[in-house]
Design a protein around this motif. Sequence first.
Motif, PDB file in Angstrom:
ATOM      1  N   LYS A  13     108.042  70.911 -19.125  1.00 34.62           N
ATOM      2  CA  LYS A  13     107.043  69.843 -19.266  1.00 34.62           C
ATOM      3  C   LYS A  13     107.691  68.555 -19.776  1.00 34.62           C
ATOM      4  CE  LYS A  13     103.149  72.838 -20.467  1.00 34.62           C
ATOM      5  NZ  LYS A  13     102.126  73.067 -21.508  1.00 34.62           N
ATOM      6  N   SER A  18     100.599  64.456 -21.537  1.00 35.43           N
ATOM      7  CA  SER A  18      99.200  64.801 -21.790  1.00 35.43           C
ATOM      8  C   SER A  18      99.135  66.266 -22.196  1.00 35.43           C
ATOM      9  CB  SER A  18      98.354  64.562 -20.537  1.00 35.43           C
ATOM     10  OG  SER A  18      98.823  65.375 -19.483  1.00 35.43           O
ATOM     11  N   GLY A  19      98.034  66.634 -22.796  1.00 35.07           N
ATOM     12  CA  GLY A  19      97.875  68.010 -23.235  1.00 35.07           C
ATOM     13  C   GLY A  19      98.281  68.170 -24.689  1.00 35.07           C
ATOM     14  N   ARG A  20      98.500  69.411 -25.086  1.00 33.68           N
ATOM     15  CA  ARG A  20      98.762  69.710 -26.485  1.00 33.68           C
ATOM     16  C   ARG A  20      99.942  70.663 -26.612  1.00 33.68           C
ATOM     17  NH1 ARG A  20      92.749  70.865 -28.834  1.00 33.68           N
ATOM     18  NH2 ARG A  20      93.960  71.445 -30.654  1.00 33.68           N
ATOM     19  N   ARG A  65     102.673  65.454 -27.240  1.00 35.32           N
ATOM     20  CA  ARG A  65     101.744  66.581 -27.136  1.00 35.32           C
ATOM     21  C   ARG A  65     101.430  67.178 -28.506  1.00 35.32           C
ATOM     22  NH1 ARG A  65     105.315  68.106 -23.124  1.00 35.32           N
ATOM     23  NH2 ARG A  65     105.784  70.063 -24.205  1.00 35.32           N
ATOM     24  N   HIS A  68      98.906  65.002 -30.118  1.00 36.54           N
ATOM     25  CA  HIS A  68      97.611  65.286 -29.493  1.00 36.54           C
ATOM     26  C   HIS A  68      96.992  66.542 -30.082  1.00 36.54           C
ATOM     27  CE1 HIS A  68      98.747  62.988 -25.542  1.00 36.54           C
ATOM     28  NE2 HIS A  68      98.480  62.174 -26.559  1.00 36.54           N
ATOM     29  N   ASP A  69      97.830  67.516 -30.404  1.00 35.62           N
ATOM     30  CA  ASP A  69      97.333  68.783 -30.934  1.00 35.62           C
ATOM     31  C   ASP A  69      96.671  68.621 -32.302  1.00 35.62           C
ATOM     32  OD1 ASP A  69      97.049  71.608 -30.503  1.00 35.62           O
ATOM     33  OD2 ASP A  69      98.586  71.922 -32.035  1.00 35.62           O
ATOM     34  N   TYR A 105      92.151  65.340 -26.262  1.00 36.65           N
ATOM     35  CA  TYR A 105      93.359  65.555 -25.483  1.00 36.65           C
ATOM     36  C   TYR A 105      93.380  66.898 -24.765  1.00 36.65           C
ATOM     37  CZ  TYR A 105      94.530  61.619 -28.389  1.00 36.65           C
ATOM     38  OH  TYR A 105      94.498  60.403 -29.017  1.00 36.65           O
ATOM     39  N   SER A 109      96.163  74.767 -27.146  1.00 37.44           N
ATOM     40  CA  SER A 109      97.186  75.519 -26.417  1.00 37.44           C
ATOM     41  C   SER A 109      97.209  76.925 -26.950  1.00 37.44           C
ATOM     42  CB  SER A 109      98.566  74.878 -26.603  1.00 37.44           C
ATOM     43  OG  SER A 109      98.572  73.566 -26.138  1.00 37.44           O
TER      44      SER A 109
END
Length: 116
Positions: A13, A18-20, A65, A68-69, A105, A109
């Motif tokens: 990745k 984007s994402g966590r 990320r 974001h988490d 976000y 995960s």
Amino acid sequence: MNFQQAVQTCFRKYVEFSGRATRPEYWWFILAYVISAFVAGFIHEFLYYLVVLAFLLPLLAVGARRLHDVGRSAWFLLLGLVPVIGTLVLLYFMVQPSQPESNAYGPPSGAMPAGV
């Protein structure tokens, strides 16, 4: 998530901002970077710079990320440019536990799916 899974995930990745990313994913990857840079620095200066360059984009992506988490914007990574205080604030954000619920976000995960 173990050491190997974290490193594989972060390199897979490497441009995904984007994402966590969970705490273990982030910190295992940081450990991989520190060990790689340390060993490469003892071998040759050029190799050290190659390792730093290879890890640069994945480190930024996993840092975004991770922020974001914990419910923060990736723009907080710019705090790292502020000497001492910015680094300490970023460290504080990075050691915070993950938000258990979905946030702006995305969903939290979880464990990696089997076979990945």
